[in-house]
Design an enzyme around this catalytic site. Structure first.
Site, mmCIF file in Angstrom:
data_model
loop_
_atom_site.group_PDB
_atom_site.id
_atom_site.type_symbol
_atom_site.label_atom_id
_atom_site.label_comp_id
_atom_site.label_asym_id
_atom_site.label_seq_id
_atom_site.Cartn_x
_atom_site.Cartn_y
_atom_site.Cartn_z
ATOM 1 N N ASN A 1 0.793 -1.172 0.317
ATOM 2 C CA ASN A 1 -0.016 0.248 0.256
ATOM 3 C C ASN A 1 0.816 1.610 -0.317
ATOM 4 O OD1 ASN A 1 -2.058 -1.752 2.560
ATOM 5 N ND2 ASN A 1 -2.742 -1.947 0.083
ATOM 6 N N HIS B 1 -2.190 -6.468 -3.508
ATOM 7 C CA HIS B 1 -2.210 -5.268 -3.787
ATOM 8 C C HIS B 1 -0.669 -5.166 -4.533
ATOM 9 C CE1 HIS B 1 -5.667 -3.287 -2.929
ATOM 10 N NE2 HIS B 1 -5.749 -3.066 -1.671
HETATM 11 FE FE LIG Z 1 -2.591 -3.691 2.707
HETATM 12 FE FE LIG Z 2 -3.730 -6.717 0.934
#
Ligand SMILES: [Fe+2]
Ligand SMILES: [Fe+2]
Length: 311
Positions: free
Chosen positions: A68, A98
Site C-alpha cells: 500500500n 495489491h
Molecule cells: Fe494492505
Molecule cells: Fe492486502
C-alpha cells in the site's frame, strides 16, 4: 507479559535496553517485522522513526509489507528506493493482494532482491523460491516466507497450505542445521488462516505476522517451541480512517453507495506498528517478542513483551 509505556522518544530510548534481552547474552538476533505501510503518511513515519529505532534498539534487520506504499495501491521504484536506502533502513519488502497495482513492481523485482512477492501467486516464474538474506551480525541467513490467504481475496492464488507443506521440511533442516532463521508474513483476511499457518510453522519459524486487515490484534505470544506470532500486526499509517483511507472517501461507500467518492489516504492520527523478535543465534528460534506501537500525535511508545510459557 510486561508493558513499557513512554511519552517521547528520549524516555523510550532510555528505558528500551531494560525491556530487551541483554546483548551480553550470547547470540541474540533482533528482527523487526512491520505490516502494511500506507501511502505518504506511512512512509513519513517509517522514515522519521525507523533509523533511530534500529540504531538505539540494535536491530539487525527490518521488514515491511509494501503493498500500500503508493497512495494505498502498490509500489513504485522511487518509493522502493527511498525506503530501502541505508538512511531509512528497510531491508526486506514483502507484498500482498495489491502487489501489481503499479506495473513497476516487475522491474523492481528484477533489479533488487529486497522485494519478496507472495510465493503462492499464480503464473509468475520463480515466485515460489524462498529468498534468503544476509543478516548483519549473524552467521545465519534470513529465509522470508510471504503467502496469501484464500478467504475473501478477489484474485486466485495457489494453495498456501500445500506450498507450506512442501516448504516446511526444507526450512526445518535449515533452522536445525544452523543455516537460517525463518520469518513469515501471512497476508490474509481470515484470522483462522493466519493462526492455522502459525501453528503449522511452530518450531520452524522464529516469527510470523499476519498482514492485510490493517488492524492490530493483541494476541502476541511466543510458543513453547519458540515461534513468535501475532494474528495481525496492524498497518503503519493513519488510524483516523477506514483501513487507511479518509472518512470522507470511505463512509459513502457504506452509507450512500450510489455516491462515488475518490479513495484517498488519510493523513490523521499516524501510528507505527511492529513486532520485534529477539532470536537465539544458537537455535534460530525466538526467546522474547515485543508488540511495538508508536502514536505520533500523542508521542507515545508502547512495547508489550512476551516470552514462551514456562509450563
Ligand atoms: Fe494492505
Ligand atoms: Fe492486502
Amino acid at each position: 507479559m510486561s508493558i513499557l509505556h513512554c511519552k517521547g522518544h528520549d524516555a523510550f530510548y532510555e528505558a528500551l535496553p531494560q525491556a530487551l534481552l541483554p546483548l551480553s547474552q550470547e547470540g541474540i538476533v533482533r528482527i523487526l517485522m512491520m505490516g502494511d505501510v500506507i501511502g505518504r503518511p506511512g512512509r513519513k513515519i517509517v522514515k522519521s522513526v525507523l533509523p533511530q529505532l534500529k540504531h538505539r534498539g540494535k536491530i539487525n534487520l527490518a521488514t515491511i509489507n509494501g503493498e500500500n506504499l503508493a497512495g494505498g495501491f502498490g509500489i513504485t521504484q522511487k518509493i522502493f528506493n527511498e525506503l530501502t536506502a541505508p538512511a531509512t533502513g528497510v531491508d526486506v519488502v514483502t507484498m500482498g493482494n495489491h502487489w501489481c497495482d503499479k506495473p513497476e513492481v516487475h522491474s523492481i523485482r528484477k533489479s533488487s532482491n529486497k522485494m519478496v512477492l507472495p510465493q503462492n501467486l499464480k503464473n509468475l516464474e520463480g515466485v515460489e523460491l524462498i529468498p534468503e538474506f544476509e543478516i548483519p551480525g549473524s552467521r545465519r541467513t534470513l529465509s522470508v516466507l510471504n503467502v496469501m490467504g484464500l478467504f475473501a481475496m478477489k484474485h486466485e492464488y495457489n494453495d498456501p497450505f500445500e506450498f507450506l507443506e512442501k516448504s516446511r521440511p526444507i526450512l526445518e533442516a535449515k533452522v536445525q542445521g544452523g543455516q537460517s532463521i525463518v520469518i513469515v508474513d501471512v497476508h490474509a483476511e481470515a484470522s483462522s488462516e493466519k493462526q492455522a499457518i502459525a501453528w503449522f510453522m511452530d518450531g520452524v519459524a522464529a516469527g510470523l505476522i499476519g498482514t492485510h486487515t490493517h488492524t492490530p490484534t493483541s494476541d502476541e505470544r511466543v510458543t513453547r517451541k519458540g515461534t513468535a506470532f501475532l494474528t495481525d500486526v496492524g498497518m503503519t499509517g493513519p488510524y483516523e480512517s477506514v483501513i487507511g483511507m479518509t472518512l470522507s472517501g470511505s463512509m459513502p461507500r457504506y452509507f450512500t453507495p450510489k455516491e462515488k467518492k475518490p479513495q484517498e489516504v488519510s493523513e490523521k492520527d499516524l501510528w507505527l506498528c511492529g513486532f520485534l523478535l529477539e532470536i537465539s543465534e544458537a537455535t534460530g528460534l525466538t526467546l522474547a517478542a515485543h508488540r511495538l506501537q508508536y502514536r505520533e500525535d500523542l508521542q507515545e511508545w508502547t512495547l508489550r513483551t512476551v516470552t514462551p510459557p514456562t509450563k
